[in-house]
Design a protein around this motif. Structure first.
Motif, PDB file in Angstrom:
ATOM      1  N   ILE A   1       0.799  -1.160   0.041  1.00 48.44           N
ATOM      2  CA  ILE A   1      -0.162  -0.144   0.097  1.00 48.44           C
ATOM      3  C   ILE A   1       1.130   1.353  -0.011  1.00 48.44           C
ATOM      4  O   ILE A   1       0.344   2.338  -0.086  1.00 48.44           O
ATOM      5  CB  ILE A   1      -0.908  -0.258   1.275  1.00 48.44           C
ATOM      6  CG1 ILE A   1      -0.052   0.007   2.475  1.00 48.44           C
ATOM      7  CG2 ILE A   1      -1.942  -1.028   1.070  1.00 48.44           C
ATOM      8  CD1 ILE A   1      -1.132   0.117   3.440  1.00 48.44           C
ATOM      9  N   GLY A   2       2.243   0.864  -0.004  1.00 50.21           N
ATOM     10  CA  GLY A   2       3.045   2.106  -0.140  1.00 50.21           C
ATOM     11  C   GLY A   2       3.584   2.107  -1.428  1.00 50.21           C
ATOM     12  O   GLY A   2       4.929   2.630  -1.454  1.00 50.21           O
ATOM     13  N   ALA A   3       3.060   1.724  -2.570  1.00 49.83           N
ATOM     14  CA  ALA A   3       3.816   1.680  -3.648  1.00 49.83           C
ATOM     15  C   ALA A   3       4.247   2.842  -4.291  1.00 49.83           C
ATOM     16  O   ALA A   3       3.995   3.906  -3.987  1.00 49.83           O
ATOM     17  CB  ALA A   3       2.593   1.226  -4.864  1.00 49.83           C
ATOM     18  N   ARG A   4       5.510   2.673  -5.037  1.00 48.52           N
ATOM     19  CA  ARG A   4       6.158   3.720  -5.848  1.00 48.52           C
ATOM     20  C   ARG A   4       5.101   4.483  -6.888  1.00 48.52           C
ATOM     21  O   ARG A   4       4.290   3.848  -7.279  1.00 48.52           O
ATOM     22  CB  ARG A   4       7.506   3.285  -6.357  1.00 48.52           C
ATOM     23  CG  ARG A   4       8.519   2.697  -5.200  1.00 48.52           C
ATOM     24  CD  ARG A   4       9.620   2.238  -6.155  1.00 48.52           C
ATOM     25  NE  ARG A   4       9.316   0.893  -6.926  1.00 48.52           N
ATOM     26  CZ  ARG A   4      10.257   0.701  -7.851  1.00 48.52           C
ATOM     27  NH1 ARG A   4      11.356   0.979  -7.944  1.00 48.52           N
ATOM     28  NH2 ARG A   4       9.637  -0.564  -8.485  1.00 48.52           N
ATOM     29  N   GLY A   5       5.702   5.441  -7.053  1.00 46.63           N
ATOM     30  CA  GLY A   5       4.924   6.278  -8.318  1.00 46.63           C
ATOM     31  C   GLY A   5       4.521   7.486  -8.013  1.00 46.63           C
ATOM     32  O   GLY A   5       4.546   8.075  -6.849  1.00 46.63           O
ATOM     33  N   LEU A   6       4.298   8.343  -9.111  1.00 45.84           N
ATOM     34  CA  LEU A   6       4.237   9.879  -9.090  1.00 45.84           C
ATOM     35  C   LEU A   6       2.634  10.091  -9.450  1.00 45.84           C
ATOM     36  O   LEU A   6       2.318  11.524  -9.439  1.00 45.84           O
ATOM     37  CB  LEU A   6       5.117  10.778  -9.896  1.00 45.84           C
ATOM     38  CG  LEU A   6       6.734  10.708  -9.682  1.00 45.84           C
ATOM     39  CD1 LEU A   6       7.408  11.225 -10.561  1.00 45.84           C
ATOM     40  CD2 LEU A   6       6.890  11.124  -8.225  1.00 45.84           C
ATOM     41  N   SER A   7       1.931   9.121  -9.984  1.00 45.53           N
ATOM     42  CA  SER A   7       0.587   9.194 -10.466  1.00 45.53           C
ATOM     43  C   SER A   7      -0.173  10.139  -9.086  1.00 45.53           C
ATOM     44  O   SER A   7      -0.086   9.493  -7.900  1.00 45.53           O
ATOM     45  CB  SER A   7       0.062   8.183 -10.837  1.00 45.53           C
ATOM     46  OG  SER A   7       0.664   7.617 -12.098  1.00 45.53           O
ATOM     47  N   THR A   8      -1.242  10.796  -9.406  1.00 41.92           N
ATOM     48  CA  THR A   8      -2.029  11.151  -8.444  1.00 41.92           C
ATOM     49  C   THR A   8      -3.683  11.328  -8.815  1.00 41.92           C
ATOM     50  O   THR A   8      -3.818  11.352 -10.076  1.00 41.92           O
ATOM     51  CB  THR A   8      -1.606  12.848  -8.221  1.00 41.92           C
ATOM     52  OG1 THR A   8      -2.090  13.470  -9.290  1.00 41.92           O
ATOM     53  CG2 THR A   8      -0.271  12.774  -7.481  1.00 41.92           C
ATOM     54  N   ALA A   9      -4.490  11.143  -7.736  1.00 39.72           N
ATOM     55  CA  ALA A   9      -5.840  11.355  -8.107  1.00 39.72           C
ATOM     56  C   ALA A   9      -6.581  12.110  -6.942  1.00 39.72           C
ATOM     57  O   ALA A   9      -6.378  11.478  -5.976  1.00 39.72           O
ATOM     58  CB  ALA A   9      -6.517  10.021  -8.475  1.00 39.72           C
ATOM     59  N   LEU A  10      -7.183  12.989  -7.203  1.00 36.96           N
ATOM     60  CA  LEU A  10      -7.815  13.814  -6.064  1.00 36.96           C
ATOM     61  C   LEU A  10      -8.914  14.453  -6.572  1.00 36.96           C
ATOM     62  O   LEU A  10      -9.255  14.807  -7.703  1.00 36.96           O
ATOM     63  CB  LEU A  10      -6.531  14.930  -5.719  1.00 36.96           C
ATOM     64  CG  LEU A  10      -5.984  15.797  -6.353  1.00 36.96           C
ATOM     65  CD1 LEU A  10      -6.843  16.990  -6.482  1.00 36.96           C
ATOM     66  CD2 LEU A  10      -4.546  15.941  -5.827  1.00 36.96           C
ATOM     67  N   THR A  11      -9.761  14.835  -5.633  1.00 43.25           N
ATOM     68  CA  THR A  11     -11.001  15.547  -5.684  1.00 43.25           C
ATOM     69  C   THR A  11     -11.083  16.792  -4.754  1.00 43.25           C
ATOM     70  O   THR A  11     -10.823  16.504  -3.638  1.00 43.25           O
ATOM     71  CB  THR A  11     -12.538  15.067  -5.657  1.00 43.25           C
ATOM     72  OG1 THR A  11     -13.300  15.721  -6.005  1.00 43.25           O
ATOM     73  CG2 THR A  11     -12.426  14.182  -4.520  1.00 43.25           C
TER      74      THR A  11
END
Length: 875
Positions: A597-607
């Protein structure tokens, strides 16, 4: 014994039930009743009910029965002592209303139903409606139950409830009336009218009417705003003052025979639409004059500001009544060349056959300027709310000839598809409508002729805009079997459909794409498939299945990060989903692990909440899919919200490929084969996808931009002023007057961006600014020949949104994003007016409120904060 039993039953009925009087004894022939009459109407702002305007009509109504039998009566009405005064001010006026005292009118009364009204021939429409309002008060029933009645409000469902043997309550619902009515199909862009219509009445023991209190109430509010709107209340009273006998009756065997002797005109009780006199004088302007008045508001400098939106609102209403000659003269005027872009926005918003005839003269593309103007008109048509069959047919015929300019042709295809989608959603239309079928077949035929991906993408975007359920199978096949580019484009189209079209078979297909069960898919296609699966609101078992992917050995870890970000986003919006997510994680030790659940990556999703009352209710959704340390697909979506319904006002999409070699940090991430360097922007305006704007295509062109610095200056990407709200309807009152309701809103958008890149310093900076001007004008008005009142409410605001990003790829890649909203000011103005046309009298009450809305920077996530601190410390 039988006698006593029957007597007990009769006595019990008298003890527990009301015994209704008989209609046969009501309004006996040769009698006349005199009533006191009063009708009071008040209107005001939905926010402040204490400041109202209105009028009161008082008088006496004499009702005589001049012909009749047990069931049918001919009632003669005479009005006397009629007076009208306005509120506030209590000023009494003499008006054409006094003409109702000069001649009687008649009504056919049949056991509580008023069948027909008879008045003098060629009488003033407003006076006829007034008489209908009085006659309709004598329409009532004496038995509880449901009925269908026709009165000034239209054809209504009516429910009668008795309080006693002489007191009754009448409730009217679902009133249908003739006349044009238009509203946007998208709920957040509509205006809602909450209304109640009821009457309390008292009758004598013989069934004759003694007292009536009829009430109409309407609250008209804009769905996207809380308590922005107006209300109107009308109360009409009738009280019996006395009765008399000895009235002369008319000879004849039927009502028709009697009426023929008097020479009267026949009417139903439904109120007729009153058309005010043609405007005359210095305050009445044609469209040319009005455009000159708004000339400064139509310049390019005003795009993205509230003045541009307010100007469009004023002009479009008059433009819809203008001839093609007048519109053609405006678009070709040499003095309006600087305003030509916004004039084309206006023609697209007007969306009549006449406006299209005027605009066709500029649908050329020989030069860049001509192409810009032609596309601007087509893009305005694409988001218009009133598509015309003739216009769609004309554009389709143009597309069949396949114009030589590919950009123009692409925009033309998208416009036709968008207009066909909106046309299909109009009342009495559907996706089975022949014209919509023609557009679908055109897209299918042209798609089959394509050999290159770029050609196929054009028509897939057309399917995206059309949104016909009949194209789902084609799009699914393209998503499964097409090249990576085609698969992603098809998935974007599928993502735009309502979740209600997806069954278990489609669901299995999206799972196949996300989990790559049958083959490898592009990460963007997988992310879009995931979006659909999550939109379907999975239960615990389904969500557990999706989350098992986090434990997989897939090296495209940005997809894992995207899934985590989406789960966090949904959990922040829905407590029930958050609780379900916690349970799934806690019961699976392998899942409840930092390495998962602490995966690497820069992708984001937010509202994030973009605005709330007193402004419009809106949210901001940001999705950023990364690959190899750079942006691959990014979306910033501004949505309007009302009652759990959402409408996308504007979506900024960014795409890129083939750039990972510039910034890849070599941390064992699996980079997808992306040989072509490409970057661009995809804009969606009011759910209509526009032709993509490509910044560069190929490494050579990219390096040219980097070394020349052509992308480092702010560059306009989209500029336009379009309609949002566009609603009109009519609400007839019991007293015979009709209320006209209208809401029209516009949004002006100026989107510009800039990017700078340093290969020497191995960093990049970008900034996208969205400047928006919003204006909304609503009106509740009642107008007759003798009195009128109106409530006009206006809102204006200039919200802005700035998205900046800093990318440092000198060592380990770090991306810092900042999403900011500067300060803005919202103004709200309400004007209440009551006027007497003949007396040239009016009373105006004005209220103006200003709200200062503070700006702020949106908190994104902790990872973004850490990277921003890292970049700041190294600079």
């Amino acid at each position: 014994m039988k006698f006593h039993l029957g007597a007990l039953i009769v006595l019990s009925l008298f003890g527990y039930c009301h015994v209704a009087p008989a209609f046969g004894d009501a309004f006996q022939l040769g009698t006349e009743q005199t009533y006191r009459y009063q009708s009071e109407v008040r209107a005001g702002s939905a926010r402040n009910a204490s400041r109202t305007v209105g009028y009161i009509v008082k008088g006496k109504v004499h009702v005589a029965t001049v012909w009749g039998d047990d069931e049918h009566k001919l009632l003669r009405f005479k009005i006397s002592d009629i007076v009208l005064h306005t509120v506030p001010g209590d000023v009494t006026h003499k008006t054409t209303l006094s003409a109702v005292s000069t001649s009687p009118f008649y009504a056919h009364w049949n056991l509580g139903h008023v069948k027909t009204l008879y008045t003098s021939i060629r009488e003033d429409v407003s006076l006829v409606n007034f008489k209908k309002g009085i006659a309709s008060l004598f329409q009532y029933q004496l038995l509880d139950g449901s009925y269908v009645e026709v009165d000034p409000s239209g054809t209504c469902d009516v429910q009668y409830t008795s309080y006693s043997s002489t007191r009754y309550h009448k409730a009217k619902t679902n009133c249908k009336f003739p006349g044009d009515r238009f509203e946007r199909t998208e709920y957040p862009l509509r205006s809602l009218g909450r209304n109640s219509r009821s009457t309390d009445l008292t009758v004598g023991t013989e069934g004759t009417l003694e007292k009536v209190v009829a009430q109409d109430y309407l609250k008209y509010v804009v769905n996207a705003y809380d308590n922005v709107g107006a209300f109107i209340e009308a109360v009409t009273k009738l009280d019996l003052e006395g009765s008399a006998d000895g009235v002369n009756s008319w000879p004849g065997t039927s009502i028709e025979e009697v009426v023929k002797q008097i020479n009267l005109e026949e009417y139903t009780l439904t109120s007729q639409e009153f058309g005010p006199k043609k405007c005359e004088g210095v305050n009445c302007h044609g469209l040319v004059k009005l455009i000159k008045n708004f000339k400064n508001s139509l310049t390019n400098e005003q795009i993205g500001k509230q003045d541009a939106s307010a100007a469009l609102i004023e002009l479009v209403q008059l433009g819809r009544k203008s001839s093609s000659e007048e519109l053609n003269r405006i678009i070709k005027a040499k003095t309006l060349q600087e305003q030509k872009g916004q004039l084309l926005d206006l023609l697209g918003a007007i969306q009549t056959v006449e406006s299209h005839a005027a605009a066709k003269s500029i649908l050329t593309y020989e030069t860049d300027e001509e192409l810009f103007l032609a596309e601007r008109y087509l893009q305005a048509l694409a988001v218009g709310s009133r598509p015309k069959r003739t216009v769609i047919q004309d554009l389709l015929a143009m597309a069949e000839k396949k114009p030589t300019n590919d950009k123009f042709y692409d925009t033309l295809v998208q416009t036709i598809a968008s207009m066909a989608h909106r046309y299909a959603r109009l009342p009495s239309n559907s996706y089975d409508t022949d014209l919509v079928e023609m557009v679908k077949e055109f897209l299918l035929k042209r798609l089959e002729e394509c050999r290159k991906d770029s050609c196929k993408q054009k028509y897939i975007r057309g399917f995206h805009n059309l949104k016909s359920p009949k194209t789902l199978e084609v799009l699914v096949k393209l998503a499964l079997e097409g090249s990576p580019k085609i698969s992603v484009t098809a998935m974007k189209a599928l993502r735009s459909f309502s979740v209600f079209v997806w069954d278990d078979d489609f669901k299995a297909i999206f799972e196949d794409i996300f989990f790559q069960a049958s083959k490898k898919f592009d990460s963007s296609a997988r992310a879009l498939a995931l979006d659909i699966l999550l939109d379907l609101k999975p239960d615990t078992e389904e969500l557990t299945h999706i989350m098992q992917y986090l434990k997989s050995k897939d090296k495209v870890y940005e997809v894992k990060q995207y899934l985590l970000q989406k789960l966090h986003m949904l959990a922040s919006r829905c407590p029930d989903f958050a609780e379900m997510l916690k349970k799934i994680v806690r019961r699976d030790p392998k899942l409840n692990n930092y390495h998962v659940i602490g995966a690497r990556g820069l992708s984001t999703a937010l509202t994030r909440t973009y605005s709330t009352a007193p402004s419009f209710n809106s949210s901001l959704v940001s999705l950023q899919e990364m690959s190899g340390g750079v942006l691959k697909r990014g979306i910033v979506d501004l949505t309007l919200e009302a009652e759990q319904e959402q409408f996308s006002m504007f979506t900024l999409g960014l795409f890129a490929g083939g750039l990972s070699s510039f910034v890849s940090s070599g941390d064992n991430e699996e980079i997808e084969d992306d040989s072509d360097s490409i970057a661009g922007m995809e804009l969606t305006v009011q759910s209509s996808v526009l032709r993509p704007l490509v910044f560069f295509d190929g490494k050579g062109e990219l390096m040219g931009h980097v070394w020349s610095g052509t992308a480092s200056e702010p560059t306009p990407a989209y500029q336009a002023t379009t309609l949002l709200q566009d609603n009109e309807e009519r609400f007839p009152l019991q007293n015979g007057a009709a209320v006209k309701l209208s809401t029209i809103g516009a949004i002006s958008i100026d989107l510009n961006g800039q990017v700078t890149m340093s290969l020497w310093g191995r960093n990049a900076h970008s900034k996208v600014e969205q400047n928006t001007g919003i204006a909304v004008h609503g009106s509740l008005s009642l107008e007759t020949s003798f009195v009128g009142l109106s409530v006009d409410f206006n809102m204006a605001q200039e919200p802005q949104l700035h998205l900046t990003s800093d990318l440092d790829f000198s060592s380990e890649s770090a991306l810092c994003m900042q999403l900011m909203q500067p300060n803005s000011v919202l103004t709200y103005k309400v004007t209440n007016r009551v006027f007497i046309p003949e007396a040239r009298y009016q009373k105006v009450l004005t209220t103006k409120i200003t709200h200062n809305i503070p700006g702020y920077t949106h908190a994104l996530n902790q990872k973004n904060n850490a990277m921003c601190n890292l970049i700041a410390s190294s600079s």
